[in-house]
Design an enzyme around this catalytic site. Structure first.
Site, PDB file in Angstrom:
ATOM      1  N   TYR A 110     -15.245   0.862   8.985  1.00 47.44           N
ATOM      2  CA  TYR A 110     -13.572   1.299   9.058  1.00 47.44           C
ATOM      3  C   TYR A 110     -13.469   1.490  10.618  1.00 47.44           C
ATOM      4  CZ  TYR A 110      -9.214   3.709   8.206  1.00 47.44           C
ATOM      5  OH  TYR A 110      -7.852   3.906   8.140  1.00 47.44           O
TER       6      TYR A 110
ATOM      7  N   TYR B 255      -4.562  -8.805  23.549  1.00 46.23           N
ATOM      8  CA  TYR B 255      -3.264  -9.866  23.556  1.00 46.23           C
ATOM      9  C   TYR B 255      -2.324  -9.224  24.522  1.00 46.23           C
ATOM     10  CZ  TYR B 255      -4.856 -13.163  19.909  1.00 46.23           C
ATOM     11  OH  TYR B 255      -5.412 -14.189  19.136  1.00 46.23           O
TER      12      TYR B 255
ATOM     13  N   THR C 248      -2.642  10.862   5.969  1.00 44.97           N
ATOM     14  CA  THR C 248      -1.337  10.723   5.327  1.00 44.97           C
ATOM     15  C   THR C 248      -1.190  10.797   4.028  1.00 44.97           C
ATOM     16  OG1 THR C 248      -0.871   9.373   7.435  1.00 44.97           O
ATOM     17  CG2 THR C 248       0.942   9.370   5.760  1.00 44.97           C
TER      18      THR C 248
ATOM     19  N   ASP D 245      -4.475 -13.038   1.682  1.00 48.08           N
ATOM     20  CA  ASP D 245      -5.412 -12.432   2.442  1.00 48.08           C
ATOM     21  C   ASP D 245      -5.114 -12.583   3.959  1.00 48.08           C
ATOM     22  OD1 ASP D 245      -7.759 -11.502   3.915  1.00 48.08           O
ATOM     23  OD2 ASP D 245      -9.084 -11.769   2.071  1.00 48.08           O
TER      24      ASP D 245
ATOM     25  N   ASP E  95       0.137  -9.272   1.282  1.00 45.97           N
ATOM     26  CA  ASP E  95      -0.595  -8.370   0.874  1.00 45.97           C
ATOM     27  C   ASP E  95      -1.631  -9.217  -0.058  1.00 45.97           C
ATOM     28  OD1 ASP E  95      -1.924  -5.871  -0.589  1.00 45.97           O
ATOM     29  OD2 ASP E  95      -0.636  -4.836   0.894  1.00 45.97           O
ATOM     30  N   ASN E  96      -2.790  -8.716  -0.327  1.00 44.24           N
ATOM     31  CA  ASN E  96      -3.708  -9.528  -1.078  1.00 44.24           C
ATOM     32  C   ASN E  96      -3.874  -8.533  -2.398  1.00 44.24           C
ATOM     33  OD1 ASN E  96      -5.234  -7.561  -0.189  1.00 44.24           O
ATOM     34  ND2 ASN E  96      -6.829  -8.896   0.404  1.00 44.24           N
TER      35      ASN E  96
ATOM     36  N   GLY F 213       0.843  -1.166   0.117  1.00 39.08           N
ATOM     37  CA  GLY F 213      -0.221   0.070  -0.118  1.00 39.08           C
ATOM     38  C   GLY F 213       0.830   1.316   0.102  1.00 39.08           C
TER      39      GLY F 213
ATOM     40  N   THR G   3      -6.194  -2.927  -2.354  1.00 41.91           N
ATOM     41  CA  THR G   3      -6.212  -1.611  -2.486  1.00 41.91           C
ATOM     42  C   THR G   3      -4.806  -1.194  -2.882  1.00 41.91           C
ATOM     43  OG1 THR G   3      -6.111  -1.010  -0.189  1.00 41.91           O
ATOM     44  CG2 THR G   3      -8.231  -1.090  -0.950  1.00 41.91           C
TER      45      THR G   3
ATOM     46  N   LYS H  34     -11.523  -0.651  13.173  1.00 41.50           N
ATOM     47  CA  LYS H  34     -10.184  -0.176  13.752  1.00 41.50           C
ATOM     48  C   LYS H  34     -10.431  -0.109  15.407  1.00 41.50           C
ATOM     49  CE  LYS H  34      -7.474   0.517  10.330  1.00 41.50           C
ATOM     50  NZ  LYS H  34      -6.075  -0.160   9.850  1.00 41.50           N
TER      51      LYS H  34
HETATM   52  P1  NAD Z   1      -3.470   1.496   1.188  1.00 45.33           P
HETATM   53  O1  NAD Z   1      -4.893   1.202   0.846  1.00 45.33           O
HETATM   54  O2  NAD Z   1      -2.655   1.860   0.131  1.00 45.33           O
HETATM   55  O3  NAD Z   1      -2.807   0.261   1.751  1.00 45.33           O
HETATM   56  C1  NAD Z   1      -3.566  -0.712   2.639  1.00 45.33           C
HETATM   57  C2  NAD Z   1      -2.558  -2.192   2.081  1.00 45.33           C
HETATM   58  O4  NAD Z   1      -3.582  -3.229   2.709  1.00 45.33           O
HETATM   59  C3  NAD Z   1      -3.035  -2.609   0.440  1.00 45.33           C
HETATM   60  O5  NAD Z   1      -1.729  -2.786  -0.077  1.00 45.33           O
HETATM   61  C4  NAD Z   1      -4.041  -3.454   0.501  1.00 45.33           C
HETATM   62  O6  NAD Z   1      -4.077  -4.203  -0.657  1.00 45.33           O
HETATM   63  C5  NAD Z   1      -3.786  -4.319   1.656  1.00 45.33           C
HETATM   64  N1  NAD Z   1      -4.781  -5.068   2.185  1.00 45.33           N
HETATM   65  C6  NAD Z   1      -5.976  -4.723   2.662  1.00 45.33           C
HETATM   66  N2  NAD Z   1      -6.855  -5.634   2.839  1.00 45.33           N
HETATM   67  C7  NAD Z   1      -5.997  -6.696   3.033  1.00 45.33           C
HETATM   68  C8  NAD Z   1      -6.122  -8.223   3.443  1.00 45.33           C
HETATM   69  N3  NAD Z   1      -7.144  -8.667   3.936  1.00 45.33           N
HETATM   70  N4  NAD Z   1      -5.067  -8.850   3.288  1.00 45.33           N
HETATM   71  C9  NAD Z   1      -3.638  -8.294   2.983  1.00 45.33           C
HETATM   72  N5  NAD Z   1      -3.546  -7.177   2.503  1.00 45.33           N
HETATM   73  C10 NAD Z   1      -4.681  -6.513   2.541  1.00 45.33           C
HETATM   74  O7  NAD Z   1      -3.724   2.359   2.605  1.00 45.33           O
HETATM   75  P2  NAD Z   1      -2.746   3.167   3.332  1.00 45.33           P
HETATM   76  O8  NAD Z   1      -3.292   4.619   3.233  1.00 45.33           O
HETATM   77  O9  NAD Z   1      -1.393   2.808   3.014  1.00 45.33           O
HETATM   78  O10 NAD Z   1      -2.945   2.668   4.840  1.00 45.33           O
HETATM   79  C11 NAD Z   1      -2.266   1.728   5.454  1.00 45.33           C
HETATM   80  C12 NAD Z   1      -2.729   1.498   6.723  1.00 45.33           C
HETATM   81  O11 NAD Z   1      -2.710   2.879   7.479  1.00 45.33           O
HETATM   82  C13 NAD Z   1      -4.166   1.172   6.951  1.00 45.33           C
HETATM   83  O12 NAD Z   1      -4.209   0.234   7.939  1.00 45.33           O
HETATM   84  C14 NAD Z   1      -4.781   2.382   7.313  1.00 45.33           C
HETATM   85  O13 NAD Z   1      -5.919   2.065   7.958  1.00 45.33           O
HETATM   86  C15 NAD Z   1      -3.881   3.007   8.117  1.00 45.33           C
HETATM   87  N6  NAD Z   1      -4.084   4.820   8.207  1.00 45.33           N
HETATM   88  C16 NAD Z   1      -3.970   5.274   6.965  1.00 45.33           C
HETATM   89  C17 NAD Z   1      -4.314   6.551   7.012  1.00 45.33           C
HETATM   90  C18 NAD Z   1      -3.926   7.472   5.581  1.00 45.33           C
HETATM   91  O14 NAD Z   1      -4.360   8.634   5.794  1.00 45.33           O
HETATM   92  N7  NAD Z   1      -3.190   6.864   4.955  1.00 45.33           N
HETATM   93  C19 NAD Z   1      -4.690   7.335   8.040  1.00 45.33           C
HETATM   94  C20 NAD Z   1      -4.873   6.485   9.135  1.00 45.33           C
HETATM   95  C21 NAD Z   1      -4.721   5.270   8.984  1.00 45.33           C
END
Ligand code: NAD
Ligand code: UDP
Length: 322
Positions: free
Chosen positions: A148, A162, A178, A56, A31-32, A10, A35, A152
């Site tokens: 969501y 845990y 971010t 997944d 990663d699956n 991601g 997204t 979370k």
């Molecule tokens: P993103 O969508 O780019 O990355 C998420 C990644 O998780 C992707 O590569 C997706 O393929 C993978 N994924 C989703 N479901 C999955 C599953 N069941 N098994 C394996 N892989 C899976 O999003 P991001 O912005 O990089 O966010 C990363 C993390 O940070 C997330 O947990 C998100 O909730 C958290 N976060 C991000 C932000 C932000 O603003 N970017 C803010 C708060 C929290």
């Protein structure tokens, strides 16, 4: 050190993988690609320090064996953009519930330290500004964002359980908005959307009055904060906000991005999404105290680097279409 990063393909995850490999870690990415994108890691394909497992995290059965022994687990897997979690609500819930349990079981089995990427969304539409970690939030368990937010919140509760029940050394990062390179052009979040619209000379879609606020933090600052939170000794069981404490209205964000892209700032209105938080700004006193962490990249510098990424992406897709 051997480290697992779930969600490592991601936007944030791939930058974290880079930083860990640069620091000498052997990194397993799970990663699956729901997204995220495999291309986000392509520049590391020749590295003997990276292994990519397509799986997944919420359904994998033999995860411990597949991943093998690890010292650290960064659990980032989850859809994160409102349009992504609206498209995949059940996957979002299951990834944060069952997926987090699987990742915690793995950390427990291999006696690894565990970091959960949580979110400012656990505060819902906050009534306290800025939001400290002690604020319990104002989230809806019924609305379209609840997959969501509540996913979370459940993940945080599971991680703390845990820690209390099994002594797993868990740390919770509550990430605020971010942004940075490697987001998808169709990610739907405010920065990728405005960057693509401004570079394509299209109107910028500002939802609602545009007076709602967000605080935007550049991805390299967040990655530095995540590693500091993971590596600081003696802070198991702590939840820490990571984000930039400078609040901006969405209209201001539109104006800044249009100006940096050299594009006129034409605004196209649109309805405010249901339960869209009116204000969001982190209190980062705890991160500063415990980790000595502060964001360093100012908004203009971060947006310029992000616009570069989208310029290249748009040029590539124009080339492919020609
Ligand atoms: P993103 O969508 O780019 O990355 C998420 C990644 O998780 C992707 O590569 C997706 O393929 C993978 N994924 C989703 N479901 C999955 C599953 N069941 N098994 C394996 N892989 C899976 O999003 P991001 O912005 O990089 O966010 C990363 C993390 O940070 C997330 O947990 C998100 O909730 C958290 N976060 C991000 C932000 C932000 O603003 N970017 C803010 C708060 C929290
Ligand atoms: N937003 C907007 N136009 C867009 C995308 C988002 O006005 O094309 C607004 C959205 O309504 C919210 C803010 O920008 O008020 C941040 O939205 P984003 O989807 O980036 O993330 P959120 O902080 O809501 O999770």
């Amino acid at each position: 050190m051997r480290t697992l990063v779930t969600g490592g393909a991601g936007m944030i995850g791939s930058h974290l993988v880079d930083a860990l490999i640069d620091g000498g870690d052997e990194v397993v990415v799970l990663d699956n690609f729901l997204t995220g994108r495999r291309e986000n890691l392509a520049h590391r394909d020749d590295s003997p320090l990276m292994q990519v497992l397509e799986a997944d995290v919420s359904v994998a059965t033999d995860l411990m064996e597949k991943v093998g022994p690890v010292d650290r687990v960064y659990h980032l897997a989850s859809p994160a953009s409102p349009i992504d979690f609206a498209r995949y609500p059940l996957e979002t819930l299951m990834t944060n519930a069952v997926g987090t349990r699987n990742a915690l079981d793995l950390a427990r089995h291999w006696d690894a330290r565990f970091l959960l990427a949580s979110t400012s969304e656990i505060y819902g539409d906050p009534e306290v500004h800025p939001q400290p970690e002690t604020y319990r939030g104002n989230a809806s368990s019924l609305g379209p964002r609840s997959c969501y937010d509540e996913g979370k919140r459940f993940a945080e509760s599971l991680a703390m359980t845990y820690w209390r029940e099994y002594g797993v050394d868990v740390r919770i990062a509550r990430l605020f908005n971010t942004y940075g390179p490697r987001s998808r052009t169709d990610d739907g979040r405010v920065v990728p959307t405005f960057c693509v619209q401004a570079l394509s000379r299209r109107p910028l879609t500002v939802f609602g009055s545009g007076l709602q606020t967000r605080s935007l933090c550049y991805v390299s600052d967040i990655v530095r904060g995540l590693i500091a939170l993971m590596e600081t000794r003696g802070i198991g069981g702590e939840a820490v906000n990571l984000g930039c404490p400078e609040e901006r209205t969405v209209l201001e964000i539109a104006e800044i991005i249009a100006a940096l892209a050299g594009s006129p700032c034409h605004i196209e209105g649109g309805p405010l999404p249901v339960d869209d938080p009116a204000r969001r700004c982190p209190d980062i006193g705890k991160a500063q105290r415990l980790l000595g962490w502060l964001p360093e990249i100012d908004l203009e510098t971060g947006l310029k680097m992000t616009l570069e990424h989208f310029r290249a992406e748009l040029a590539l897709s124009r080339g492919a279409a020609a």
